[in-house]
Design a protein around this motif. Structure first.
Motif: not given
Length: 406
Positions: A4-7, A137-139, A144-147, A326-328
């Motif tokens: 997933i693209l985190l941010t 695991s990806g979810t 946690g990574g802010g997605n 980390f920037a939702p």
């Protein structure tokens, strides 16, 4: 290769960031609370979960993105990393499972029946991976990574998981064979040789496909950080990530007496949530099984899988903060929300009736010598192929030749 693209935005990186310090303090306090309330063993598994979260995030170790990269672009690095992870896993697991004990304590693998429920459930799960944007695991590590979008996937993952327990007995009554263990059939050495041969075959196929399509294998991008900065802020080589995940899974076996799992906790969370709305899950066959009934009647933090899942989320959060990512972002297109909901339900429901997810059934099953783990892999991959075909309806597609990580 991430799921997933985190941010696109960044937060201040490093241990000096107050949010990072807060997350570390939360990890320490969480471990202390779990230790006092439920014992040092669960506290240790909470820390192992956090280590898994850090590894998943920094190595961007994805199953969804890796499979899509191979299906769409013929790039196989992610699949080869999975084969390396499994190879290290069987080398560690098979002798111990054959002996039935580790350090004097009994251990068991995930060996489940082979039948229609596994075929249907793994196919659903594979389809859900591409719509939901991640595996189990990806979810967790992307939440946690802010997605923010993956929070929606996780919510419906829990909904789908508890729905899968409603008629679990019907699915398990469908035609099936008894559990088949390669370790029991061929011994640790024979099962290891067969498994390593299969891993090498899969890896060789990915190499052949990638070279046929691109002329050479994809090279790792030059990292932004080196030395200790790279250790703390990433990214880590995906192959290193695979080895670390295998080692941490073995540590889980040593501490918990069973391999790493994820989605049984989602069913538990969903069932406890349903009870708040007056639903009585104890009437369903799944929750009448002794282990599941005990988990439902006990606090969430007394459940091994739940504790480790929470640890994964927190570990990934700490890793994202060290990386400054980390920037939702709450701006989520409506179709993407719809895909997350549909995908989450498919992921949860599929995992329950297939005896696990990409971790419990695929990773845990294969390193346990269970044939159902291989069956899960085949039909989950087919589900991913269909999911890739359906993605253009829900997501804006990248230019040809580029595999977007969302």
């Amino acid at each position: 290769m991430s799921n997933i693209l985190l941010t696109h935005s960044r937060s201040p990186a490093g241990s000096g960031n107050p949010l990072t310090l807060g997350a570390i303090v939360l990890l320490v306090l969480g471990a202390a609370f779990i230790g006092f309330a439920h014992g040092a063993l669960l506290a240790a598994l909470f820390i192992v979960g956090a280590a898994l979260g850090v590894t998943l995030y920094h190595a961007a170790f994805g199953f969804t993105g890796a499979w899509r990269a191979f299906i769409v672009n013929g790039r196989g690095e992610g699949l080869r990393a999975q084969m390396l992870m499994l190879a290290v896993g069987v080398i560690l697991f098979f002798p111990v499972l054959d002996a039935g004990q580790l350090f004097g304590a009994p251990v068991r693998g995930y060996v489940s029946p082979v039948g229609l429920s596994v075929i249907a459930g793994s196919f659903m799960f594979g389809l859900g991976m591409q719509l939901g944007g991640g595996c189990a695991s990806g979810t967790l590590f992307t939440v946690g990574g802010g997605n923010a979008r993956m929070v929606i996937t996780l919510l419906f993952f829990c909904v789908g998981s508890v729905l899968g327990t409603v008629n679990f007995d019907w699915w398990t009554s469908l035609p099936h064979m008894a559990p088949i263990s390669l370790v029991d059939r061929f011994g640790a050495g024979g099962a290891m040789a067969l498994s390593l041969l299969l891993f090498a075959l899969v890896a060789a196929i990915t190499v052949r496909v990638e070279r046929d399509r691109h002329g050479s294998l994809e090279k790792e991008k030059v990292p932004d950080h080196h030395g200790m900065q790279r250790v703390l802020r990433g990214p880590w080589p995906v192959m290193i990530g695979g080895v670390l995940l295998a080692l941490l899974n073995f540590l889980t076996l040593a501490l918990a007496g069973k391999p790493w799992g994820i989605t049984s906790a989602f069913a538990l969370w969903g069932a406890k949530g349903a009870m708040l709305f007056g639903v009585d899950p104890t009437q369903w066959f799944y929750w009448q099984q002794p282990a599941n009934a005990h988990a439902l009647a006990s606090p969430v933090l007394a459940d091994v899988t739940s504790v480790m899942d929470i640890g994964i989320i927190l570990g990934a959060m700490i890793a994202a903060m060290f990386a400054g990512r980390f920037a939702p972002n709450l701006r989520i297109p409506l179709r993407s929300v719809l895909a997350a909901a549909i995908g989450g339900i498919l992921l949860g429901y599929g995992a329950r009736i297939a005896y696990g997810c990409n971790i419990g059934a695929y990773f845990g099953g294969v390193v346990s010598g269970s044939v159902h783990g291989w069956l899960w892999l085949v039909f989950a991959f087919l589900g991913n192929m269909l999911g890739v075909k359906l993605r253009p309806f829900f997501f804006k597609q990248p230019p040809a030749g580029i595999t977007k990580t969302a």
